[in-house]
Design a protein around this motif. Sequence first.
Motif, PDB file in Angstrom:
ATOM      1  N   SER A  25      22.920 -10.199 -63.538  1.00 54.48           N
ATOM      2  CA  SER A  25      23.670  -9.154 -63.490  1.00 54.48           C
ATOM      3  C   SER A  25      25.122  -9.162 -64.071  1.00 54.48           C
ATOM      4  N   LEU A  26      25.847  -7.958 -64.403  1.00 52.82           N
ATOM      5  CA  LEU A  26      27.039  -8.083 -65.070  1.00 52.82           C
ATOM      6  C   LEU A  26      27.998  -7.680 -64.045  1.00 52.82           C
ATOM      7  N   GLN A  75      28.287  -4.437 -61.686  1.00 53.45           N
ATOM      8  CA  GLN A  75      26.913  -3.814 -61.616  1.00 53.45           C
ATOM      9  C   GLN A  75      26.409  -3.707 -60.056  1.00 53.45           C
ATOM     10  N   SER A  76      25.656  -2.689 -59.719  1.00 53.70           N
ATOM     11  CA  SER A  76      25.057  -2.759 -58.445  1.00 53.70           C
ATOM     12  C   SER A  76      24.154  -3.732 -58.575  1.00 53.70           C
TER      13      SER A  76
END
Length: 156
Positions: free
Chosen positions: A136-137, A140-141
Amino acid sequence: MRKIGFAILILALVFAVGCGGSSSSTPSKSSTATALASSLNPSLAGQSVTFTASATSTTGTPTGTVTFMDSSTTLGTGTLNSSAQATFTTSTLAAGTHSITAVYAGDSNFAGSTSAVLVQTVKTTLITLSSSPNPSLVGQSVTFTASATSTTGTPT
């Protein structure tokens, strides 16, 4: 003069035989090392687990059989393939820890060897955690999902 020449010939033959000139020797076997891996560790009781043994040598490719052991109990055997690997699959390991080894028997060219102990853990309940997206970033969720699997009923 002929007696001296004959005596020298006899001495030369005795010396050659005494120094190994006509004796035969058995070549020693090349040493090996055996490694062991599990396809699933930890595993659940009743789940199939494949153990893979690899026999290696610096002088060639070992052939022959490998015995898979749980402490002093034989689980089964496998034959080394052309890559010098043997496998054994079982689904009968009870819950708990198991000290698994692979014992390579050796062959006409290679000495036998035993792997280090692999501790196989067999559980009755297994909890797994996954995330999405992964990777993920920053910011980000991410959704995490936990799941429980049991061989003794429904986990709560």
